[in-house]
Each structure stands twice: as structure tokens, then as C-alpha cells.
Design an enzyme around this catalytic site. Structure first.
Site, PDB file in Angstrom:
ATOM      1  N   ASP A  37      -4.819  27.079 -32.465  1.00 52.56           N
ATOM      2  CA  ASP A  37      -4.582  25.970 -31.374  1.00 52.56           C
ATOM      3  C   ASP A  37      -4.681  26.373 -30.281  1.00 52.56           C
ATOM      4  OD1 ASP A  37      -3.320  23.819 -30.274  1.00 52.56           O
ATOM      5  OD2 ASP A  37      -1.235  23.774 -31.083  1.00 52.56           O
ATOM      6  N   ASP A  44       3.072   9.640 -33.391  1.00 51.26           N
ATOM      7  CA  ASP A  44       2.719  10.956 -32.969  1.00 51.26           C
ATOM      8  C   ASP A  44       4.197  11.195 -33.454  1.00 51.26           C
ATOM      9  OD1 ASP A  44       2.349  13.911 -32.121  1.00 51.26           O
ATOM     10  OD2 ASP A  44       0.397  12.673 -31.085  1.00 51.26           O
ATOM     11  N   ASP A  95      -0.673  18.030 -38.774  1.00 50.81           N
ATOM     12  CA  ASP A  95      -1.399  18.328 -37.653  1.00 50.81           C
ATOM     13  C   ASP A  95      -0.037  19.746 -37.389  1.00 50.81           C
ATOM     14  OD1 ASP A  95      -2.637  19.000 -34.941  1.00 50.81           O
ATOM     15  OD2 ASP A  95      -1.595  17.277 -33.781  1.00 50.81           O
ATOM     16  N   ARG A 102      -6.010  18.915 -38.482  1.00 52.15           N
ATOM     17  CA  ARG A 102      -6.367  19.545 -37.791  1.00 52.15           C
ATOM     18  C   ARG A 102      -7.052  20.446 -38.387  1.00 52.15           C
ATOM     19  NH1 ARG A 102      -3.475  20.465 -32.077  1.00 52.15           N
ATOM     20  NH2 ARG A 102      -2.497  22.804 -33.307  1.00 52.15           N
ATOM     21  N   ASP A 106      -7.580  19.097 -29.026  1.00 56.13           N
ATOM     22  CA  ASP A 106      -7.557  18.641 -28.207  1.00 56.13           C
ATOM     23  C   ASP A 106      -8.294  18.960 -27.354  1.00 56.13           C
ATOM     24  OD1 ASP A 106      -4.511  18.315 -29.477  1.00 56.13           O
ATOM     25  OD2 ASP A 106      -4.099  20.050 -29.036  1.00 56.13           O
ATOM     26  N   HIS A 120      -6.767   8.535 -29.366  1.00 56.72           N
ATOM     27  CA  HIS A 120      -5.749   9.423 -29.137  1.00 56.72           C
ATOM     28  C   HIS A 120      -5.008   9.428 -27.405  1.00 56.72           C
ATOM     29  CE1 HIS A 120      -2.364  11.106 -30.629  1.00 56.72           C
ATOM     30  NE2 HIS A 120      -2.932  12.927 -30.445  1.00 56.72           N
TER      31      HIS A 120
END
Length: 923
Positions: free
Chosen positions: A260, A406, A519, A579, A595, A653
């Protein structure tokens, strides 16, 4: 620990991970900080200790033999298997391992199709096996494998001698006090060993405050691959860098370890959210070949090239006597597992891409709605907010197919629940969308809130479904809900339980029109090492997390895909966004680039990132429009929408702290430009849908690099700011602010003319050409000799477009010819797999345009008809046209030239797309 202290720790972890601007590189390892990478990277070229004993056995489809490490005395089993479609597999494991090694076979769509091989030649130095078109030459000592296409050497394994296979061993006993200088008693003087035990991180390793117990010690595997004649290599996504991979001679290797990494930096080799260990080499003379390294552990990949002046290290060039031939080398290094490598010998780019997807699968045909426009943010406030946003898309005449929610829609970050105050009537919210042909997507993350009032946590605790520490206790980390644990999707019982949670009677408030977003499935653990799960945790069948890390996210996505399939009784095609991903994840859904940031360089990098994924099997790619972080200005917002309209997945997004991002908040001028951009996207949906069906059949990417169709044009080998959509459209987005012109590379060496789709202005001059741009449009061109299907009527969603008529955009080549395809079905179900579809080929030859079914046995009752035909570069002096079909008979049609752009238009042929027809141009 009190709840207040626990929550304080959570906030501290959260601030470190998500609220600090930019990447904190200190959170992530370098190769030198990773003991196995450090060890394997120090192997000296040309000094391999491995030899293949000449007692090999050749059977019908494979060769088997024994490898021997002359430094350690350890024996290994080698198996080389011939596979269909110019492909070989090389599998190497210890002959007598102390415990099993994980094999990442989940990545394969099925057992690879074997192909007969034959013994071609055997001497004291080597053995050659192969087929009529390819062969593999295995050298005994030092061990090396060369792969030939015909008589051309294209790939070699261990040519540089960098192979390393650290055998599983028992942990050395500590030396008695006072005997530090003596050798351990178990050392065999005949075999001095591989030196792994002496590495300070071999048996336990620390990174920052985290300790990895490494109970099995060093068990890394590594192998080098040489692409002979290649000028560039591509693949090993996911990285925010150039499409053509760069040399790592003076940097860290490319890293494949799903992490991440928010607000990631570009032009960097750091790990991101997904890992696909496949690399393709391409050269003007050598063609294309590829290697798929099937290993789910942390992996580093070094790239070096003959351009690095490392010819001395390139043993292949020395042996083959071709020192002047270009060459690129890839060195794969994995922490655990075994060597399981597939060699794909091309020869063309599309051949190599197909060979890879034949192994790991292609994306199944998605529902049409998923190719439309998606609107998302973290988070829409409540069900009234969702309703108002959807209504505003109608108010401002903007097409939109999907609204997204979300994590804030849940009851306290507990998945499969709803916030009963903000989303008290979820079914009503869903029905409000579906009444207008729209869908809802909600997020389901893999972390489970440790809350005794949460059914899922209680079930997982009581049934033993969580990933565990080595002592058998449930692992606890931190993520959005605070204290969390993680269910073990490798356990079939857990997988079945998870799948059942999506049933409509369990996940109340959902319908078959609600789809799923997975996610944080790397997995993201805010207080874990490198913001993920510790490697020495235990999964089903006693596998360590280090063995399965990169495939962990795919296990959630595949289970979600299966859950949605079962939920509808097998009637509707699932849509899942993930993701995290691995090789084979393309079989289960779409992905996005994570992101990103609302900056121009993040817009720019979205194209090479999606190109890299497309050639690596994963075409269904997009990037958050406008950037997840920060607030784009009007110009960046416009340019990002224009670029995103030509990527397979199109979603806006943004972060919870950003300003609202709906198109109407940017003012009338921006709204108008975005409106036309979205309508253009929808007009070309017939092409996108056809390309996805053709991808499912053939495995060929939906979007492609220029060299995929123009493999001898060296100038195109490093271009990654242009893409081909199929083979018919060339797209060059505007990626910098304030530009009034951009450079467009037109391939085809002057044999092809490219027509601007807005003006029909032709460009025949080959190579880079400076073309003007306005804020309203980006340069998009259609190739001469192609026919592209469109739907030009403006609708609110794809459901409303389903029965709309088609327009054919025909561009004749210099010979007056053109071809194209169109695929039609019900756009949602699996009935197409039972012959309920139309697959049509359009052909223009001189004065005749025909429509013929490519599959005569397939049928589908469509209400769509042919509304218009536009022909650029048309034949001269056409007076009219004549349609002939079984239903309508012979019909006279109007044909009229547009003198401004030299386009001949045939209006309202009126024939149903479900029948074959021909149109004669009368002159």
C-alpha cells in the site's frame, strides 16, 4: 490495553500511513536491506556452480534430469516440458527438500497444454530437444539452457551464471563460547556451502521495529534470462515508470511485493499494489519473446543491457559470437518458493502476448455497463447524496453508468453491513439507480474489525478462520476499523464462508445490480512491516505469508468473483475491481493504478502503467481521474478526462479531504468539454466491447503499444505517451499544461494513412509530426483500411443504448479496401457462451461493403439496426447506393459527399444488424 490507548495507537498508525504528504521511503526496504536480495545480487557472473548430469531422460512431452550444486553438494530435479504454442516450462526443485515449497499454480487458468518434443541431438556437452519450429539446448556443465526459434537463438537461461537455489537447511547450532573461530562441526570440507548462513539476515531479520523470525532460514531462488537481439524489455508491473524497462545497473532492482504505497512517486522502481512477474523482450530483428516467473514470494528483478557496456558479463554473446547483437538481461530473485519459469518464443509481439494469456487466462467479457463511466469518491455522504449526484448527471446531460460507495457506507467499517442512519434504505437507493439503467458498486476490504458485536469477527474467531501467529493465536493488526484481523482465503472452508456472505439474504440491502470493489487487499496493515502483513504468519496448510504474499489479493478477488457468479445463479457476469493483483488476476475483474495524485506527472504515468499491465495480461486498467489526492485545476481535470476516455476502465475517484469533483462544479466551460468527452467514450463503446470479446478469445491486449503492430519501427519501441486501441485507433493524450501542439508518432512507414476522427484530416507522413491541439479535443486517429462501429445517439447509460442503431466509420486504404468487426450480445449474461451472439465482419472492397457472420452457428435477436455509413477516402463519382438483404430485398439508398472532409455518407440503410447484407456503391 484500554480502548483509548488502542485508538490512540491506531490514529498514530493512520497518520504515518495516510495523512503524511508523499511517500515515506523509510517505510519500505531497499535491496540492500533485504537479505535474500542482497545475497543473490552478489552472485558473480560466469561462475555458476550448477551442472546438469548427463543422465537426462527424454519422454513424450518432457525432459527430466538432475542438477547438482558443486559448491554445496545439493541435488535438484529439473523438468523441461514442451507446451503448446511455442512455449516451454522449466521447473526446478530440491531432490530431497526438508519441507515443501509453495507453487503459485493458482495463477494458471488450467494445466498447461503439453506438446510432444523429440530428441534432436545429444553430445557429451549438451542435449537438444524440441519441435519442428522451436528447440531447447541444455548444456551440462556449466548448466545453461538456450531456446531457439528455428535456428535463431532468442532466449537463454543462466547464461550469465546467476542461478541460485538456496536449499532448505536446519538452523546451525550456536558455537560454544570460545570456539568462534572454528568451523561448524557439520560442515563438509568437500562442499564449502553457499555462504547464506553467514548473512546476518539469513535466519532472522529486523526492519525498523519489526522482527521476522524466518524459521526456515535462507531459501531464495534466482535465475537470469537473456533476451538475445532484444533492444528493450517490458512488463513486470506494477511500477510507476516508463513502459520500456530501464537498466538497474546503478539502482535498486524493480521490486515485486504488493504494498500500500499512497501518493506514490513516479519514474521509480518501488513496489506498488500488484505484482505480475512476466517480462517480454523485443527487437527489430529478433522479434518478441517472454519469460513468466511463476513465484508468489517477494521478488526483485534486475534489468541490464548491452547498452550498459556489460558485454564482458554477457556469456551468451561470447559463446554465440554475436557480441554486436543487442541484448537485454533480466535477473529474477525471489525470497522463497521454487523455480517455475515459462518461456514464450513468439515470434511476433501478439504471439508472445497470446502465449502468456494462454497460460494465465484472458479477461472474461465484462458487462457493457462496466465499460461506461464510473463516479466515485471517498465518500458520498448518504443515500440522498447518491441520489442527488445521479440526478445531476441527468440534469447536466452527462452519461454515467455506476455510482460507487467507499468505506463510510458501512456500520463502523464492518463490511457486509450498512450505516443505518446515513444509508437506512439501501434497497431504495439501489432501485433509484437501476430505474435509470445504472448500477451501484460498494467496497469490501479484507480486514475484519475486531468487534464482539460483529458477526463476521465472531464467526472467524470461533471457527479459526483468521491468519495466525506461529503460536496459533489470531494475528491482530490495524487498518481502517482500528484493531483488525484477516481471514485466511487459502483455506477452502474460509473461502466458502466468505463467498456465502455475498448472498442476497445475508448481505441485505443489495441486489444483483450491486457490484464489488476489493481494496486494501495487498493486504494493507497500517502498523505492519512495510505497511503489510508480517512474513512469518501462518496460512492454511502451514504456508508462511512470505510464500504467498503476492497472490493474497488475487485470492480475495477470485472469491468475490465466484460469489457474484453464484449470487445470480450463474446468469450474470460479475464485476469486481481490485487494487492488489498477481498473474492471472485478469480472470476475475478490473484494476486501477491506486492512490495517485492530482498532478500532471501522475496523469502522464497512467498510460505507461496501463500499457505495461495490458501486455502482461491485464487489459482492464484505469487510473483515478483527477488524482486520488489533491485538487486538480480545470485544465488538468479536462485533460485527465480526455485521456481516461481511451483507457479500458474509466472512473473518477478522490480522497475524503479533496473538494467535490463532479464535472459541474468546475464551471460551464469545463462541464461542456467533459460532457463531449464522455459522449465520445459512449459512442465508441461498440468498439471497446468488441475488443474485450476478441481479447477473451485470443488473449491479445485491448490497448497496445505501437510496436505490437509495427514491430520493426525502432523509433516506437520506447513510446509510451501514445496507445493503440485495438489496431484501428491511435490515441495521443495531452499530458502537459498550456500546450497548443503535441508531437504524434504516426506508424506505418508511409504505407498507412491516419485520419483525425474529428476532422478526417489525413496524416500519411510517417514518424513524429507536430499537430495542433485545442482544449476541446486530444488527437485521436483512425487507421486507413479499418472499419470502426459506433453508436452516436446520446443516452444517460449503456442500458438505454442497448437497442440503439449503429454507425460504421469506414476509412478506405489506397486500394479502396477496409475491414472491421463488431460483436453483439445481451451485454450482461453468460448466454453468449451458449451461442447467443453475433460476431460480424465488415468488408469494403472497391464499390461493395458487406456484412457477414464470422460464426454462422451463433444467433442473437437484436433490435439494433444500421443507421449510417461514413466512408473516408471514398471512391469517386458515387451517385447512390443499393442495399441487398434477405429481409428488405433490394433498397435504393441516398449517398452524399461532404466536400469539406471528403467523406461519403450513406444514410439510413435500415437493415437489422442480425442479418447479413451488402451495399453496392453506384457510380
Amino acid at each position: 490495553m484500554s480502548l483509548g490507548v488502542r485508538f490512540g495507537l491506531f490514529l498514530a498508525a493512520l497518520s504515518c500511513v495516510y495523512l503524511v504528504s508523499g511517500v515515506d521511503r523509510n517505510n519500505f526496504k531497499t535491496c540492500e536491506q533485504s537479505s535474500f536480495c542482497r545475497r543473490c545480487r552478489k552472485v558473480e557472473p560466469g561462475k555458476t556452480p550448477y551442472k546438469l548430469l548427463n543422465t537426462v531422460e527424454v519422454r513424450e512431452t518432457d525432459l527430466s534430469g538432475e542438477l547438482f550444486n558443486q559448491d554445496t553438494g545439493v541435488a535438484y530435479i529439473l523438468r523441461l516440458t514442451g507446451l503448446a504454442d511455442n512455449t516451454y516450462r522449466v521447473w526446478i526443485n530440491e531432490k530431497n527438500p526438508l519441507h515443501p515449497r509453495f507453487e503459485a499454480t493458482f495463477a494458471l487458468q488450467s494445466d498447461p497444454v503439453p506438446k510432444k518434443i523429440k530428441l534432436i541431438e545429444q553430445t557429451a556437452e549438451y542435449i537438444v530437444v524440441g519441435t519442428d519450429h522451436t528447440k531447447a539446448k541444455l548444456f551440462f556443465n556449466p548448466f545453461r539452457i538456450d531456446f531457439y526459434r528455428g535456428e535463431q537463438l532468442v532466449l537463454s537461461a543462466n547464461a550469465r551464471g546467476l542461478m541460485r537455489f538456496e536449499h532448505i537447511r536446519t538452523k546451525p547450532e550456536p558455537k560454544p563460547e570460545g570456539e568462534e573461530g572454528e568451523k561448524p562441526a557439520e560442515t563438509n570440507p568437500e562442499f564449502p556451502g553457499d555462504g547464506a548462513d553467514s548473512d546476518p539476515g539469513a535466519w532472522e531479520e529486523n526492519f525498523k521495529s519489526h522482527h521476522d523470525s524466518k524459521p526456515y532460514g535462507p531459501e531464495a531462488v534466482a535465475l537470469d534470462f537473456s533476451f538475445i537481439g532484444a533492444e528493450n524489455v517490458y512488463g513486470v508491473p506494477e511500477h510507476a515508470g516508463s513502459f520500456a524497462l530501464k537498466s538497474t545497473k546503478k539502482s535498486d532492482p524493480y521490486r515485486l511485493y504488493n504494498l500500500d504505497v499512497f501518493e506514490y512517486e513516479i519514474d521509480d522502481f518501488m513496489s506498488l499494489y500488484g505484482a505480475i512477474p512476466v517480462v517480454f523482450g523485443h527487437g527489430k530483428e529478433s522479434g518478441t519473446s517472454g519469460v513468466y516467473w511463476q513465484n508468489a514470494a517477494e521478488t526483485w528483478v534486475d534489468i541490464t543491457s548491452s547498452a550498459d557496456n556489460n558485454v564482458v558479463e554477457s556469456i551468451v554473446n561470447f559463446v554465440s559470437g554475436s557480441a554486436k547483437k543487442p541484448q537485454v538481461d533480466a535477473h529474477f530473485i525471489s525470497e522463497s518458493g521454487l523455480i517455475d519459469a515459462f518461456f514464450m518464443l513468439g515470434p511476433s509481439p501478439l504471439d508472445a502476448f497470446r502465449q502468456y494469456t494462454r497460460l494465465t487466462g484472458s479477461a472474461p467479457l465484462p458487462q457493457m455497463f462496466s465499460l461506461g463511466y464510473h463516479q466515485c469518491r471517498w465518500n458520498y455522504n448518504d443515500q440522498d447524496d447518491v441520489r442527488q449526484v445521479a440526478e445531476n448527471f441527468d440534469k447536466y446531460d452527462l452519461p454515467m453508468d455506476v455510482m460507487w460507495l467507499d468505506i463510510e457506507y458501512t456500520d463502523g467499517k464492518k463490511y457486509f453491513t450498512w450505516d443505518t442512519r446515513k444509508f437506512s434504505q439501501p434497497l431504495e437507493m439501489v432501485h433509484n439507480l437501476t430505474e435509470k439503467g445504472r448500477k451501484l458498486v460498494v467496497i469490501i476490504d479484507p480486514h475484519i474489525k475486531r468487534d464482539q458485536n460483529y458477526f463476521l469477527h465472531n464467526d472467524a474467531t470461533n471457527l479459526g478462520y483468521y491468519v495466525k501467529h506461529r503460536d496459533g493465536k489470531d494475528y491482530e493488526g490495524w487498518c481502517w476499523p482500528g484493531a483488525t484481523s484477516y481471514i485466511d482465503m487459502f483455506d477452502p472452508k474460509v473461502r466458502q464462508y466468505y463467498i456465502e456472505q455475498y448472498n442476497l439474504d445475508k448481505f441485505t440491502g443489495t441486489t444483483n445490480d450491486v457490484y464489488i470493489w476489493n481494496d486494501m487487499n495487498e493486504p494493507s496493515v497500517f502498523n505492519g512491516p512495510e505497511v503489510t502483513m508480517p512474513k512469518d504468519l501462518i496460512h492454511y496448510e502451514n504456508w508462511e505469508h512470505r510464500d504467498i504474499h503476492n497472490i493474497n489479493g488475487m485470492m480475495f478477488t477470485s472469491a468475490t468473483h465466484e460469489a457474484l457468479f453464484r449470487r445470480s445463479g450463474g446468469s450474470l457476469r460479475p464485476f469486481v475491481l481490485t487494487r492488489s493483483f498477481f498473474a492471472g488476476s485478469q480472470r476475475y475483474g478490473a484494476m486501477w493504478t491506486g492512490d495517485n495524485t492530482g498532478e500532471w506527472n501522475h496523469l502522464r504515468i497512467s498510460y505507461p502503467m496501463c500499457l505495461s499491465l495490458a501486455v502482461s495480461g491485464f487489459s482492464f486498467c484505469g487510473a483515478d481521474i483527477g488524482g486520488f489526492f489533491k485538487n486538480p485545476d480545470n485544465e488538468l481535470f479536462i485533460r485527465w478526462n480526455q485521456a481516461a476516455a481511451w483507457l479500458p476502465f474509466m472512473r473518477q475517484h478522490s480522497h475524503i479531504e479533496t473538494k467535490r469533483r463532479e464535472p459541474w462544479v468546475f464551471g460551464d466551460n469545463t462541464l461542456g468539454i467533459v460532457r463531449e468527452t464522455l459522449k465520445r467514450r459512449y459512442a465508441y463503446l461498440p468498439l471497446w466491447y468488441t475488443l474485450f470479446r476478441e481479447h477473451e478469445i485470443s488473449g491479445i491486449p485491448v490497448i497496445r503499444p505501437i510496436w505490437a503492430h509495427y514491430p520493426t519501427e525502432s523509433a516506437a519501441f520506447t513510446i509510451d505517451d501514445e496507445i493503440l486501441v485495438g489496431d484501428s485507433l491511435l490515441v495521443r493524450p495531452v499530458l502537459e499544461p498550456g500546450l497548443t501542439e503535441v508531437s504524434v508518432y504516426f506508424p506505418g512507414e508511409g504505407k498507412i494513412t491516419w485520419y483525425n476522427i474529428d476532422t478526417m484530416q489525413p496524416y500519411k507522413q510517417p514518424g513524429a509530426v507536430s499537430v495542433p491541439v485545442t482544449m476541446e479535443r486530444i488527437p485521436v486517429y483512425q487507421r486507413s483500411g479499418s472499419i470502426v462501429p459506433k453508436k452516436n445517439r446520446s443516452r444517460r447509460s449503456t442500458v438505454a443504448m442497448k437497442n440503439d442503431p449503429y454507425t460504421l466509420m469506414v476509412i478506405a486504404d489506397d486500394d479502396g479496401s477496409a475491414t472491421g468487426t463488431l460483436y453483439i450480445d445481451d451485454e450482461s449474461s453468460f448466454e453468449y457462451r451458449h451461442g447467443k451472439y453475433l460476431y460480424i465482419r465488415f468488408t469494403l472492397t472497391g464499390y461493395k461493403l458487406t456484412s457477414n457472420f464470422m460464426d454462422k452457428l451463433a444467433t442473437y435477436d437484436t433490435k439494433s439496426w444500421l443507421e449510417r455509413i461514413d466512408i473516408a477516402n471514398p471512391p469517386k463519382n458515387i451517385k447512390s447506393a443499393q442495399l441487398t438483404s434477405k429481409t428488405l430485398g433490394i433498397v435504393e439508398l441516398e449517398a452524399k459527399y461532404n466536400t469539406r472532409n471528403n467523406v461519403l455518407t450513406v444514410r439510413k440503410p435500415g437493415v437489422n444488424m442480425g442479418e447479413e447484407w451488402s451495399i453496392e456503391l453506384i457510380h
